[in-house]
Scaffold this active site. Structure first.
Site, mmCIF file in Angstrom:
data_model
loop_
_atom_site.group_PDB
_atom_site.id
_atom_site.type_symbol
_atom_site.label_atom_id
_atom_site.label_comp_id
_atom_site.label_asym_id
_atom_site.label_seq_id
_atom_site.Cartn_x
_atom_site.Cartn_y
_atom_site.Cartn_z
ATOM 1 N N PRO A 38 90.299 32.765 0.661
ATOM 2 C CA PRO A 38 89.299 31.689 0.608
ATOM 3 C C PRO A 38 88.952 31.178 2.007
ATOM 4 O O PRO A 38 89.836 30.929 2.811
ATOM 5 C CB PRO A 38 89.987 30.592 -0.212
ATOM 6 C CG PRO A 38 91.135 31.260 -0.886
ATOM 7 C CD PRO A 38 91.534 32.406 -0.013
ATOM 8 N N GLU A 39 87.656 31.055 2.275
ATOM 9 C CA GLU A 39 87.177 30.547 3.561
ATOM 10 C C GLU A 39 86.446 29.233 3.293
ATOM 11 O O GLU A 39 86.477 28.716 2.183
ATOM 12 C CB GLU A 39 86.268 31.595 4.217
ATOM 13 C CG GLU A 39 86.959 32.957 4.347
ATOM 14 C CD GLU A 39 86.068 34.040 4.948
ATOM 15 O OE1 GLU A 39 85.163 33.709 5.737
ATOM 16 O OE2 GLU A 39 86.287 35.221 4.622
#
Ligand code: ZN
Length: 288
Positions: free
Chosen positions: A2-3
């Site tokens: 996840p960014e």
């Protein structure tokens, strides 16, 4: 992994659900105590149980739960962490490892196949934020400031963009996409980018992050939003994990190389290496 867009999507999903809610229980599977980074479970319980969530913020890839005693519960999903809102009676999530119970009969369920995620209590949010660079989407970040971070650095531009101390929030997917949109080769030394190329890259970073948020994140593998649903951004990528497939702009097969230890995807024709600035400074040439 996840960014920024994925973590921001989770934050937006969870904010209206958890703010104002009181924590009534905390359970962590004994096999996953690494989540607490050496802090005893009883210490975390003592810090969380009875506290009400005052706000839910985010910086970079960190979720920042503000507690009503002024402290902060800080969550990092790392590789495969998931944080999903469920009714207490709902069946366990796949690979569920921990749970935070709330006074309205709901749980935040934590799943993490790879077990790299972290839960930490901090006395202030600054303890987390001070270690991070600006986010490319910060409204007050200027092209000049963006260029200044790249200037003089010999590391590949991709490695600089991934370094959370330089810029916060970007990870492998969005960096590859931004470099493609800006027509910058990922292994170009950061300090060799022309001002024009750096400006294109700045705009591209903003655009890919904003588009990622609009598409509720990219679900290549494990990411789901705060309700357990997949995002849509993975359907719109231009180069990430498209090795061997034709570039949408020029038809050249997308190549995969390793930059800064990370798998890196780019179009060798659209993303030519910048010319060294010896003699006449030159813009990265566009192919075709
Ligand atoms: Zn191309």
């Amino acid at each position: 992994m996840p960014e920024l867009p994925e973590v921001e999507t989770i934050r937006r999903d969870l904010e209206p659900l958890v703010v104002g809610r009181r924590i009534t229980g905390v359970e962590v599977d004994p096999g996953t105590l690494r989540l607490l980074a050496g802090v005893p479970l009883e210490t975390l319980r003592a810090g969380l149980i009875g506290r009400t969530i005052r706000s839910l913020g985010r910086r970079g890839k960190y979720l920042l739960f503000e507690l009503d005693d002024g402290r902060w519960f800080v969550v990092h999903l790392r590789m495969t962490g998931r944080l999903v809102w469920r009714e207490r009676s709902a069946p366990p999530e796949p690979f569920e490892r921990a749970v935070i119970q709330f006074d309205d009969g709901h749980d935040l369920r934590w799943s993490d196949i790879r077990k790299f995620g972290t839960w930490r209590l901090h006395a202030s949010a600054a303890e987390v934020i001070e270690r991070l660079g600006p986010e490319p989407i910060d409204a007050d970040l200027t092209p000049r400031q963006f260029r200044a971070v790249l200037a003089g650095r010999t590391a590949p531009v991709k490695a600089v963009l991934l370094d959370q101390r330089r810029f916060a929030g970007l990870g492998n997917i969005y960096v590859d996409e931004a470099l493609y949109a800006a027509r910058v080769r990922p292994d170009t030394p950061a300090g060799e980018l022309s001002a024009a190329a750096a400006d294109r890259l700045f705009r591209a970073c903003r655009e890919v992050l904003e588009r990622g948020i609009a598409h509720r994140g990219a679900s290549f593998r494990d990411y789901v939003d705060g309700q357990g649903n997949e995002g849509r951004q993975h359907m719109f990528v231009q180069v990430f994990r498209r090795t061997g497939k034709p570039c949408y702009a020029c038809g050249t097969p997308i190549e995969r190389i390793i930059v800064g230890g990370r798998a890196t995807h780019f179009c060798p024709r659209c993303q030519k290496r910048a010319r060294r600035r010896a003699g006449a400074p030159r813009e990265t040439r566009r192919a075709g």
